[in-house]
Design a protein around this motif. Sequence first.
Motif, short mmCIF file in Angstrom:
data_model
loop_
_atom_site.label_atom_id
_atom_site.label_comp_id
_atom_site.label_asym_id
_atom_site.label_seq_id
_atom_site.Cartn_x
_atom_site.Cartn_y
_atom_site.Cartn_z
N SER A 303 76.56 99.47 -83.59
CA SER A 303 77.44 98.34 -83.33
C SER A 303 76.90 97.55 -82.13
O SER A 303 76.03 98.03 -81.39
N GLN A 304 77.43 96.33 -81.94
CA GLN A 304 76.97 95.51 -80.84
C GLN A 304 77.25 96.19 -79.49
O GLN A 304 76.40 96.15 -78.58
N SER A 305 78.41 96.83 -79.36
CA SER A 305 78.72 97.51 -78.10
C SER A 305 77.78 98.68 -77.86
O SER A 305 77.35 98.92 -76.72
N GLN A 306 77.43 99.41 -78.93
CA GLN A 306 76.47 100.50 -78.79
C GLN A 306 75.10 99.97 -78.40
O GLN A 306 74.40 100.55 -77.56
N LEU A 307 74.71 98.86 -79.03
CA LEU A 307 73.41 98.27 -78.73
C LEU A 307 73.32 97.85 -77.27
O LEU A 307 72.31 98.08 -76.59
N GLU A 308 74.39 97.25 -76.77
CA GLU A 308 74.41 96.86 -75.36
C GLU A 308 74.34 98.08 -74.45
O GLU A 308 73.67 98.06 -73.41
N GLN A 309 75.02 99.16 -74.85
CA GLN A 309 74.97 100.39 -74.07
C GLN A 309 73.56 100.98 -74.06
O GLN A 309 73.08 101.44 -73.02
N VAL A 310 72.91 100.96 -75.22
CA VAL A 310 71.54 101.47 -75.31
C VAL A 310 70.62 100.68 -74.38
O VAL A 310 69.85 101.27 -73.60
N LEU A 311 70.69 99.36 -74.46
CA LEU A 311 69.82 98.53 -73.63
C LEU A 311 70.07 98.78 -72.15
O LEU A 311 69.13 98.88 -71.35
N GLU A 312 71.33 98.86 -71.77
CA GLU A 312 71.67 99.08 -70.37
C GLU A 312 71.08 100.40 -69.87
O GLU A 312 70.51 100.47 -68.77
N GLN A 313 71.19 101.44 -70.68
CA GLN A 313 70.74 102.75 -70.23
C GLN A 313 69.22 102.91 -70.29
O GLN A 313 68.62 103.45 -69.36
N VAL A 314 68.60 102.47 -71.37
CA VAL A 314 67.15 102.70 -71.47
C VAL A 314 66.37 101.79 -70.53
O VAL A 314 65.28 102.14 -70.08
N LEU A 315 66.93 100.63 -70.21
CA LEU A 315 66.20 99.70 -69.36
C LEU A 315 66.52 99.86 -67.87
O LEU A 315 65.63 99.68 -67.03
N TYR A 316 67.75 100.21 -67.56
CA TYR A 316 68.15 100.11 -66.16
C TYR A 316 68.70 101.40 -65.54
O TYR A 316 69.01 101.41 -64.36
N ALA A 317 68.82 102.48 -66.31
CA ALA A 317 69.24 103.74 -65.71
C ALA A 317 68.14 104.26 -64.79
O ALA A 317 66.96 103.88 -64.91
N ALA A 318 68.50 105.11 -63.84
CA ALA A 318 67.52 105.67 -62.91
C ALA A 318 66.43 106.40 -63.68
O ALA A 318 66.66 106.95 -64.77
N ASP A 319 65.22 106.43 -63.13
CA ASP A 319 64.08 107.01 -63.83
C ASP A 319 64.30 108.47 -64.21
O ASP A 319 63.80 108.94 -65.23
N ASP A 320 65.04 109.21 -63.36
CA ASP A 320 65.25 110.62 -63.64
C ASP A 320 66.53 110.89 -64.43
O ASP A 320 66.90 112.03 -64.67
N ALA A 321 67.20 109.82 -64.86
CA ALA A 321 68.44 109.98 -65.62
C ALA A 321 68.13 110.43 -67.05
O ALA A 321 67.14 110.01 -67.65
N LYS A 322 68.99 111.29 -67.59
CA LYS A 322 68.84 111.75 -68.97
C LYS A 322 69.57 110.77 -69.88
O LYS A 322 70.80 110.77 -69.94
N VAL A 323 68.82 109.94 -70.54
CA VAL A 323 69.41 108.92 -71.42
C VAL A 323 69.49 109.46 -72.84
O VAL A 323 68.49 109.88 -73.42
N ASP A 324 70.69 109.47 -73.39
CA ASP A 324 70.92 109.99 -74.73
C ASP A 324 72.16 109.29 -75.29
O ASP A 324 73.28 109.71 -75.06
N VAL A 325 71.94 108.20 -76.05
CA VAL A 325 73.04 107.41 -76.60
C VAL A 325 73.18 107.74 -78.08
O VAL A 325 72.26 107.52 -78.86
N HIS A 326 74.33 108.27 -78.48
CA HIS A 326 74.56 108.66 -79.87
C HIS A 326 74.98 107.44 -80.70
O HIS A 326 75.86 106.68 -80.31
N CYS A 327 74.32 107.28 -81.84
CA CYS A 327 74.60 106.16 -82.74
C CYS A 327 74.77 106.70 -84.16
O CYS A 327 73.92 106.51 -85.03
N GLY A 328 75.87 107.39 -84.39
CA GLY A 328 76.10 107.94 -85.73
C GLY A 328 75.22 109.14 -86.01
O GLY A 328 75.33 110.18 -85.36
N ASP A 329 74.29 109.00 -86.96
CA ASP A 329 73.46 110.13 -87.35
C ASP A 329 72.13 110.19 -86.60
O ASP A 329 71.20 110.88 -87.02
N TYR A 330 72.03 109.48 -85.51
CA TYR A 330 70.84 109.57 -84.67
C TYR A 330 71.20 109.25 -83.22
O TYR A 330 72.30 108.77 -82.92
N SER A 331 70.27 109.55 -82.33
CA SER A 331 70.43 109.21 -80.91
C SER A 331 69.22 108.43 -80.46
O SER A 331 68.13 108.51 -81.05
#
Length: 493
Positions: A303-331
Amino acid sequence: MTVNDICQALERYTLPLMQTQAIATEPVTAEASGNQSAKLVLAYSGGVDSECLAYGLSLFAQKNPHIPCLLVHVHHGLSANADTWIEHCISQATKYQLPIQIERVNLTKAPRKSLEAIAREARYNVFKKYLNPSDILLTAHHQDDQLETLLLALKRGQGPKGLAAMGVIQPFNQHSWIVRPLLDVSKGQIESFAASVELKHIEDESNQDEQFDRNFLRQDIIPRLKQRWPSIAVTASRSANLCAQQQQVIEQEVNNRLPAFIDDSGAGHYSAFKLLELREQSTQWQSLLLRGYIQSQGFNLPSQSQLEQVLEQVLYAADDAKVDVHCGDYSIKRFAGKAYIVPAIKLAELAKDQKLITDKLVNFVTKPQSELISGDLFELQSSELPSSELISTEAGINRLKVNVVTDGVRLRLPNVEQVSVVFGAKGSTRCQPHFRDKGRELKKIWQELAVPPWIRSQIPLVFYNDNLVAAVGLWVDKRYLAKQQTLGFVFTS
């Protein structure tokens, strides 16, 4: 509208596709299609719309006897009248001199999914069963259906792709097509035609139930819109066509730019999405390129909200942060400046795959040396792996090969050592890959090769006794390399 109009529409939209065999982006040869003629498969409910199309298809079949035609009726089990509808459809098919297949489906309710969507998914899964490469699925969607689809897209907040609604001709199920020959015809024209030829059809009582979104629009909203703006279905269709044109331009440009953002060089043959390069793009292009990457890997868009969450986390989360955004049947995960799509794993099935790999690999490597000769090959195909798509997507292991050779980088044969294959070893395990001068801990080697943490436990590791001697597809321990022209194992995946 006349039956000749329906027949001509069928010829106009289907014959060019069948003559050119231009299926999706790749032509299908006669050998690939088994030298069989492409066929037309009509989604036949027995309602007035599909009844009119079936009536026209009967004339088309008479004029084009070399083209196979098939009616497929799906029994959803939702109505007490469903068995009667089957009798009607079989009777009508006999009159039309067209073959028919009846399919029964069982619908299972799912959270956050409407009964409409579940039934539609079940229907289209049935239709896929009857479609070979180059075949065409016919549906009786009309101009008013297009307006409903457009309004629903607006309700969901969709962009140009959703607002493009339905196309007359679209790729379907990889190498087949879906054609909607009545898309420019109004519901009123269809009903008038059915009445003029006294066409028998069924009435599905569920079409009156306004708890379903389409019925609510059909019964309550669209009549009021047409009363105020009689041509709204026509103008809405025009808007959908304009959105489709714009979406096509967008997709072409995304496809042109996307290769520069995909890295296929990682260990294990998995692809990654380059984030440093993505950061340099505008916000709009970041979203479009990430969408394009997800689709290019064969996954459904979030969804658009999930996509925005993905972009926010993969682009701007701290380098040592564990990024794992669930999108239905994949992450979507992040590692070393890149994003990865990771499908949901069924651990029980994955364990079976790993045991199969382990047993067969050990059996081959421990064969008596007298039975091994240069050129021997052990190959484990993806067809032997019950859930190989899980492994192949995550670790690139959809085909495992072991060659017995006398040259190149290869693992020496075991010398009365116990051979074992494991998935996942302690990070403190030491080894010395053939490309390094000194030994290192396994966790350091994983980092050096930029192997993401969730992939590491999917790569087969070969041990002689307690010593790690090879990682399949990646390295052989330097101390265990075969010397001179002696036999050795080469592992590839």
